[in-house]
Design an enzyme around this catalytic site. Structure first.
Site, PDB file in Angstrom:
ATOM      1  N   HIS A 223      43.721 -57.604 -20.071  1.00 58.63           N
ATOM      2  CA  HIS A 223      44.768 -58.082 -19.162  1.00 58.63           C
ATOM      3  C   HIS A 223      44.239 -58.283 -17.743  1.00 58.63           C
ATOM      4  O   HIS A 223      44.921 -58.892 -16.903  1.00 58.63           O
ATOM      5  CB  HIS A 223      45.931 -57.078 -19.143  1.00 58.63           C
ATOM      6  CG  HIS A 223      47.268 -57.695 -18.902  1.00 58.63           C
ATOM      7  ND1 HIS A 223      47.418 -58.999 -18.485  1.00 58.63           N
ATOM      8  CD2 HIS A 223      48.527 -57.201 -19.011  1.00 58.63           C
ATOM      9  CE1 HIS A 223      48.707 -59.277 -18.341  1.00 58.63           C
ATOM     10  NE2 HIS A 223      49.402 -58.203 -18.649  1.00 58.63           N
ATOM     11  N   ASP A 227      46.349 -63.429 -18.652  1.00 62.23           N
ATOM     12  CA  ASP A 227      47.760 -63.119 -18.464  1.00 62.23           C
ATOM     13  C   ASP A 227      48.501 -63.213 -19.799  1.00 62.23           C
ATOM     14  O   ASP A 227      48.036 -63.860 -20.747  1.00 62.23           O
ATOM     15  CB  ASP A 227      48.392 -64.088 -17.462  1.00 62.23           C
ATOM     16  CG  ASP A 227      47.877 -63.879 -16.048  1.00 62.23           C
ATOM     17  OD1 ASP A 227      47.498 -62.730 -15.728  1.00 62.23           O
ATOM     18  OD2 ASP A 227      47.839 -64.855 -15.275  1.00 62.23           O
TER      19      ASP A 227
END
Length: 252
Positions: A223, A227
């Site tokens: 992450h 995204d």
């Protein structure tokens, strides 16, 4: 001075059903130690998250059944699902290059090539040889590469060079019957696709409930660089291509 106390006696091994309960201690192989180190390093480094989806395997199974004999006769290898998933992953990586990128210090490095690590079981553990330049390969090229690596892994002949690099990983726990899992990103890559067993399940098709062969797929990703929108879009792209293999041929 009082006489020294005798050393404590070792308790006899417990017997169950007439047999002894014994522990065996064996040293970890170099391969197993390396696998353990890399997996733990990945968990400690990446901000790992997993998104899931389901794939209707009807069309891809019909395609394989229709052409598998002709494919085998022409190319000398079986037509499997793995080549289609690797090809679909390659197309999706080109559409969403962030998933194919990697963090290097304070920079993000984008690659204009696709090297896919394919998880293969070997006598010494799970290994991930790399199929290089997948963007230039067709289904036959991919199947031949996977078959060659499988034979080398089974014979314990994989070299370090075979497993070096890779920009993305595809792992198929379905061959062992796994229905769902959360794969761990293969550092320094940024994402990994987990395939699972295909099972017949109720599925809504054009407003009607049908029994269809369904596979759950998982995308674990870092992450820090990817995204949620990109990860979900990437997995949906793979889903659309596998559910309609004509998209792979037409490059859409």
């Amino acid at each position: 001075a009082p006489p020294p106390k005798p050393p404590p006696q070792k308790a006899p091994a417990a017997k169950v059903g007439g047999g002894e309960r014994l522990d065996r201690r064996v040293p970890m192989s170099r391969m197993r130690k390396r696998i353990a180190e890399r997996l733990k390093d990945s968990q400690n480094t990446a901000a790992m998250l997993t998104t899931y989806n389901e794939i209707d395997m009807t069309s891809i199974m019909e395609t394989r059944d229709l052409y598998k004999e002709e494919f085998m006769k022409k190319h000398g290898v079986k037509l499997g699902f793995m080549s289609m998933f690797v090809s679909a992953s390659c197309k999706a990586l080109q559409e969403i290059p962030t998933v194919n990128a990697v963090i290097d210090g304070d920079d993000i490095v984008y690659r204009d090539y696709v090297d896919v690590s394919v998880a293969v079981s070997s006598p010494t553990g799970l290994v991930v040889p790399v199929i290089r330049d997948v963007q230039n390969m067709n289904f036959a090229d991919i199947e031949k590469s996977i078959n060659a690596y499988g034979e080398k892994a089974g014979a314990g002949q994989l070299a370090i060079e075979d497993m070096a690099g890779g920009t993305f990983t595809v792992s198929n726990g379905g061959v062992f019957g796994s229905m769902m899992s959360t794969p761990i990103v293969n550092q320094p890559q940024s994402a990994i696709l987990g395939m699972h067993a295909t099972m017949k399940r109720p599925y809504v098709v054009n407003g009607e409930i049908k029994i269809r062969p369904i596979m759950y797929v998982a995308l674990s990703y870092d992450h820090r660089i990817i995204d949620g929108r990109e990860a979900v879009t990437f997995l949906k792209s793979i889903k659309s291509k596998v559910e309609d293999p004509r998209r792979l041929v037409l490059d859409i």
